[in-house]
Design an enzyme around this catalytic site. Sequence first.
Site, PDB file in Angstrom:
ATOM      1  N   CYS A   1      21.903  34.093  16.385  1.00 27.14           N
ATOM      2  CA  CYS A   1      21.711  32.736  16.914  1.00 27.14           C
ATOM      3  C   CYS A   1      23.064  32.053  17.109  1.00 27.14           C
ATOM      4  O   CYS A   1      23.837  31.913  16.154  1.00 27.14           O
ATOM      5  CB  CYS A   1      20.848  31.896  15.969  1.00 27.14           C
ATOM      6  SG  CYS A   1      20.641  30.191  16.565  1.00 27.14           S
TER       7      CYS A   1
ATOM      8  N   CYS B   1       3.268  17.199  30.856  1.00 26.98           N
ATOM      9  CA  CYS B   1       2.221  16.172  30.854  1.00 26.98           C
ATOM     10  C   CYS B   1       1.925  15.691  32.267  1.00 26.98           C
ATOM     11  O   CYS B   1       0.811  15.258  32.565  1.00 26.98           O
ATOM     12  CB  CYS B   1       2.654  14.994  29.985  1.00 26.98           C
ATOM     13  SG  CYS B   1       2.821  15.395  28.236  1.00 26.98           S
TER      14      CYS B   1
ATOM     15  N   CYS C   1      22.861  28.216  14.707  1.00 27.56           N
ATOM     16  CA  CYS C   1      22.860  28.107  13.242  1.00 27.56           C
ATOM     17  C   CYS C   1      23.551  29.267  12.542  1.00 27.56           C
ATOM     18  O   CYS C   1      23.820  29.180  11.338  1.00 27.56           O
ATOM     19  CB  CYS C   1      21.433  27.935  12.716  1.00 27.56           C
ATOM     20  SG  CYS C   1      20.328  29.316  13.025  1.00 27.56           S
TER      21      CYS C   1
ATOM     22  N   LYS D   1      12.326   1.468  28.991  1.00 26.10           N
ATOM     23  CA  LYS D   1      11.507   1.743  27.818  1.00 26.10           C
ATOM     24  C   LYS D   1      12.222   1.380  26.522  1.00 26.10           C
ATOM     25  O   LYS D   1      11.593   0.871  25.581  1.00 26.10           O
ATOM     26  CB  LYS D   1      11.098   3.214  27.810  1.00 26.10           C
ATOM     27  CG  LYS D   1      10.103   3.574  28.891  1.00 26.10           C
ATOM     28  CD  LYS D   1       9.662   5.026  28.803  1.00 26.10           C
ATOM     29  CE  LYS D   1       8.647   5.343  29.891  1.00 26.10           C
ATOM     30  NZ  LYS D   1       8.190   6.749  29.849  1.00 26.10           N
TER      31      LYS D   1
ATOM     32  N   ARG E   1       0.826  -1.214   0.000  1.00 29.84           N
ATOM     33  CA  ARG E   1       0.000   0.000   0.000  1.00 29.84           C
ATOM     34  C   ARG E   1       0.856   1.259   0.000  1.00 29.84           C
ATOM     35  O   ARG E   1       0.483   2.284  -0.567  1.00 29.84           O
ATOM     36  CB  ARG E   1      -0.937   0.011   1.223  1.00 29.84           C
ATOM     37  CG  ARG E   1      -1.846  -1.208   1.322  1.00 29.84           C
ATOM     38  CD  ARG E   1      -2.674  -1.426   0.049  1.00 29.84           C
ATOM     39  NE  ARG E   1      -3.640  -2.498   0.196  1.00 29.84           N
ATOM     40  CZ  ARG E   1      -3.413  -3.781  -0.061  1.00 29.84           C
ATOM     41  NH1 ARG E   1      -2.209  -4.154  -0.485  1.00 29.84           N
ATOM     42  NH2 ARG E   1      -4.358  -4.685   0.090  1.00 29.84           N
TER      43      ARG E   1
ATOM     44  N   ASP F   1      10.996  15.302  26.452  1.00 21.31           N
ATOM     45  CA  ASP F   1       9.993  16.081  27.172  1.00 21.31           C
ATOM     46  C   ASP F   1      10.599  17.297  27.872  1.00 21.31           C
ATOM     47  O   ASP F   1      10.003  17.843  28.788  1.00 21.31           O
ATOM     48  CB  ASP F   1       9.273  15.208  28.205  1.00 21.31           C
ATOM     49  CG  ASP F   1      10.231  14.596  29.234  1.00 21.31           C
ATOM     50  OD1 ASP F   1      11.449  14.879  29.167  1.00 21.31           O
ATOM     51  OD2 ASP F   1       9.770  13.844  30.099  1.00 21.31           O
ATOM     52  N   ASN F   2      11.800  17.715  27.445  1.00 18.76           N
ATOM     53  CA  ASN F   2      12.426  18.861  28.093  1.00 18.76           C
ATOM     54  C   ASN F   2      13.275  19.646  27.104  1.00 18.76           C
ATOM     55  O   ASN F   2      13.856  19.084  26.169  1.00 18.76           O
ATOM     56  CB  ASN F   2      13.259  18.426  29.301  1.00 18.76           C
ATOM     57  CG  ASN F   2      14.461  17.598  28.905  1.00 18.76           C
ATOM     58  OD1 ASN F   2      15.532  18.123  28.639  1.00 18.76           O
ATOM     59  ND2 ASN F   2      14.276  16.278  28.838  1.00 18.76           N
TER      60      ASN F   2
END
Length: 337
Positions: free
Chosen positions: A240, A182, A243, A82, A8, A126-127
């Site tokens: 910056c 969260c 970059c 995990k 598919r 998550d940080n």
Amino acid sequence: MDSNRYSRQLLFHPIQQAGQDKLQNSSVLVVGVGALGTVICNHLVRAGIGKIRIIDRDYVELSNLQRQMLFDEEDVKKASPKAIAAKNKLEKINGTVEIEAIVGNVTADNVEELMNGIDVVLDGTDNLSTRYILNDGCFKHQIPFSYGGVVSSRGMNAFFLPEKTPCLRCLIPGSSNDGQTCDSVGVIAPAVDMVSSLQVTETFKYLTGNENALRNTLRTFDIWFNHQYDIKLSKPKTDCPTCQKKEYPALKRGMEDIETVLCGRNSVQIHQKTSLNLTKWNDKLLPVSSVKQTPFLLKAEFEQGITLVLFSDGRVLVQGTEDIVIARSWYDRYIGS
């Protein structure tokens, strides 16, 4: 290649056989195998990515199962890391994909080694501090960075291309933090699925040679309150340090701060040692606590409501407090210098 497995996907005109071949010759790094990371890995492995390197410092807990799709109650009972639990599930989904699982913490010291041979880095963290490390490492080594973040019913995503787009630091300065996680305000799984799907879709576009289809925006949305915005990725900020000045500040600090408060999780991580012999520490802590050891970690629960979680890479989670002074006191008392 079993063409029936991807039939598919092969019918999808922008991919076809040529694109599928490119996916199977690609290698990606997924940092964090929690809510975002499990969905990301699921999509990548089912699509036939060639190699996926995953790293995560945490273990599976019951509260993860609401949104972290690769885990189940057996992983909770085993307190499985995990990264290992994800690898075990993913190999059952597609045995042709090479999966490397690392139980550990991403730091300025190891991030460049983790990125070696990688075509795209996908953010499942998550940080912001870890994201800056990934951002700086990607732009230093000219590797695309697929950024994603989610909390509550809100999400955001952007695909950063070195030399072609601004970087994460241009869009999100270090002071941009509303304190919500969260663990403090919750999260619904559909928002997680949307962000990670956007991350993977942009990654597929890049890896299959469809760069002209890249969205080139920072997309933010709230699926509960029906909001969606796209902010065009404009020119980088001239000052910056990543970059434009190419100073890569997140890579210059050496080892991560020894003590890190895991916001909203009532835990402090202390990473002072380079390794811990779990069998040795099982014997030491058994007389003073309730101890459970797995091949990857050791949990020592104390009557006062504090739990020490020891990892073989030297990390210790002090659970039951977000006060660094209290956490350090427990660490020094039982683990020492």
